[in-house]
Write a protein that holds these residues in place. Structure first.
Motif, short mmCIF file in Angstrom:
data_model
loop_
_atom_site.label_atom_id
_atom_site.label_comp_id
_atom_site.label_asym_id
_atom_site.label_seq_id
_atom_site.Cartn_x
_atom_site.Cartn_y
_atom_site.Cartn_z
N ARG A 336 0.83 -1.21 0.00
CA ARG A 336 0.00 0.00 0.00
C ARG A 336 0.86 1.26 0.00
O ARG A 336 0.62 2.20 -0.77
CB ARG A 336 -0.93 -0.02 1.21
N LEU A 337 1.87 1.29 0.88
CA LEU A 337 2.70 2.49 0.96
C LEU A 337 3.65 2.62 -0.24
O LEU A 337 3.97 3.73 -0.65
CB LEU A 337 3.49 2.48 2.27
N TYR A 338 4.06 1.50 -0.77
CA TYR A 338 4.89 1.54 -1.98
C TYR A 338 4.09 2.11 -3.14
O TYR A 338 4.59 2.90 -3.94
CB TYR A 338 5.38 0.12 -2.32
N GLY A 339 2.82 1.71 -3.24
CA GLY A 339 2.00 2.10 -4.37
C GLY A 339 1.40 3.49 -4.28
O GLY A 339 0.90 4.01 -5.29
N SER A 340 1.44 4.10 -3.11
CA SER A 340 0.85 5.43 -2.95
C SER A 340 1.81 6.37 -2.24
O SER A 340 1.91 6.37 -1.00
CB SER A 340 -0.47 5.34 -2.17
N TYR A 341 2.47 7.20 -3.02
CA TYR A 341 3.38 8.18 -2.43
C TYR A 341 2.63 9.15 -1.54
O TYR A 341 3.12 9.55 -0.47
CB TYR A 341 4.10 8.95 -3.55
N GLU A 342 1.42 9.52 -1.94
CA GLU A 342 0.63 10.48 -1.16
C GLU A 342 0.29 9.92 0.23
O GLU A 342 0.35 10.63 1.23
CB GLU A 342 -0.64 10.86 -1.92
N THR A 343 -0.10 8.64 0.28
CA THR A 343 -0.41 8.02 1.57
C THR A 343 0.84 7.97 2.44
O THR A 343 0.80 8.29 3.63
CB THR A 343 -0.96 6.60 1.37
#
Length: 392
Positions: A336-343
């Motif tokens: 999840r964190l790898y796929g979403s820089y904003e998150t």
């Protein structure tokens, strides 16, 4: 105020307990208090403060070899305490040295407090001796029954000890030096010093390499990542301990894993800030200083939903929490964190904002006030005791 502190680890030892107690004694002295520390011999060569610390021959502690058990000299301790005349005794260990502090406090009516730093009961199963636990808790209840305060680092630790029958518990939290731990570093330069490609997605673990820390969960999580992530990622395992040799033997030759050993000071602060993600799967923490340090460094954190880590991380706000030992859940959190820089950026920003509010000054002022209350209660008790003797 004259404080006698009994502990199984103290500066220059490099661990969370030693650093916290070192900070505390410096704070006490800044307030005009006198401190006398009783501690085992240090395995660190440069003992920078030999005159304030009474040192004793020591042997490694079974569950934590880096922590030493002192073999005290009773006559030496007695003479030192009589000369110092403490107005409060603080035991940060319930073991050998702590017993001498307890005995003196009981004999002389000195206000007595303790602090709880390590879940040794939770270590027992990792070291294949779970049968010791009932005896350990009987001893802990006996040792702490005379305490006017037992200081604990987190809400979860207080709940754990309350369930075991301990009383007079008060939270003494932990702070972080936000001037040392901050996000502003030269990422490429820092990672290059470890031979790591700065273009990779950097996952970091920092801590003791030991069974109770569940380091293998971090490694298994990394190895279970989908190939499209794994091929673009690198895992750094920073630390030392009893599992270090075997971990390096099993994984040290892998090109996408780095074991730099023990890292501290400025180098550690820079390593936190250079990472994209901090992963900490330990479920045995009373607090988890490394989590707060990583937050201060502006790095998103994934931790185990247990113990002090669960208290520090607000799920979905200052970090992500996963069930202890659940590799698939950790993998999902990393994806999840790898796929979403904003998150990842949002969590890192919230984590740093939280860390900035954890001031050592504020935390120590609260503890100092608690000390004063304990000493005042001790004065009243002493007056009543003296009056009773006069009447008799």
């Amino acid at each position: 105020m004259r404080v006698a502190l009994f502990t199984d680890t103290f500066l220059p030892d490099v661990n969370g307990v030693a650093k916290t107690l070192g900070r505390w004694t410096r704070f006490l002295e800044s307030k005009g208090a006198e401190c006398k520390v009783f501690a085992p011999t240090s395995m660190t060569e440069s003992d920078h403060d030999p005159f304030r610390v009474e040192r004793f021959y020591s042997i490694p502690f079974l569950l934590y070899p880096e922590c030493r058990l002192a073999i005290p000299n009773p006559l030496h301790i007695r003479k030192s305490l009589h000369a110092f005349e403490p107005t409060i005794i603080h035991c940060a260990t319930p073991f050998n040295l702590g017993l001498f502090g307890l005995y003196y406090a009981r004999k002389h009516g000195t206000p007595f407090v303790a602090s709880y730093h390590t879940h040794f009961d939770q270590y027992l199963s990792h070291y294949k001796i779970p049968w010791v636990e009932p005896t350990l808790w009987k001893y802990m209840q006996w040792f702490h029954q005379s305490c006017r305060k037992v200081y604990v680092p987190s809400v979860s630790t207080r709940q754990h000890l309350e369930a075991k029958g301990l009383r007079n518990l008060e939270i003494w939290s932990r702070g972080v030096d936000a001037e040392r731990f901050h996000p502003d570093v030269n990422r490429q330069q820092v990672l290059a010093s470890y031979g790591v490609d700065a273009s990779k997605f950097i996952m970091l673990y920092v801590g003791r390499l030991a069974p109770e820390k569940s380091v293998e969960v971090a490694i298994e999580t990394f190895e279970a990542l989908p190939e499209e992530i794994r091929s673009n990622a690198h895992l750094i395992i920073a630390g030392d301990g009893p599992s270090a040799a075997s971990l390096r033997e099993w994984y040290g030759e892998k090109a996408d894993m780095t074991f730099p050993g023990f890292v501290q000071g400025k180098a550690l602060a820079e390593l936190y800030a250079a990472a994209d993600l901090f992963i900490f799967p330990s479920a045995t923490e009373t607090f988890g200083n490394v989590v707060l340090e990583s937050m201060a460094a502006g790095t998103a954190v994934i931790g185990a939903a247990a113990g002090g880590v669960n208290d520090t991380i607000e799920h979905e706000v200052t970090g992500l929490l996963c069930p202890p030992g659940d590799v698939s859940a950790f993998v999902g959190a990393v994806r999840r964190l790898y796929g979403s820089y904003e998150t990842r950026r949002s969590i890192a920003k919230s984590g740093r904002a939280y860390a900035l509010r954890q001031s050592w000054e504020q935390i120590f002022n609260k503890l100092y006030t608690s000390y004063e209350e304990v000493c005042d209660i001790g004065k009243v008790s002493s007056i009543h005791s003296d009056s009773a003797r006069m009447i008799r």
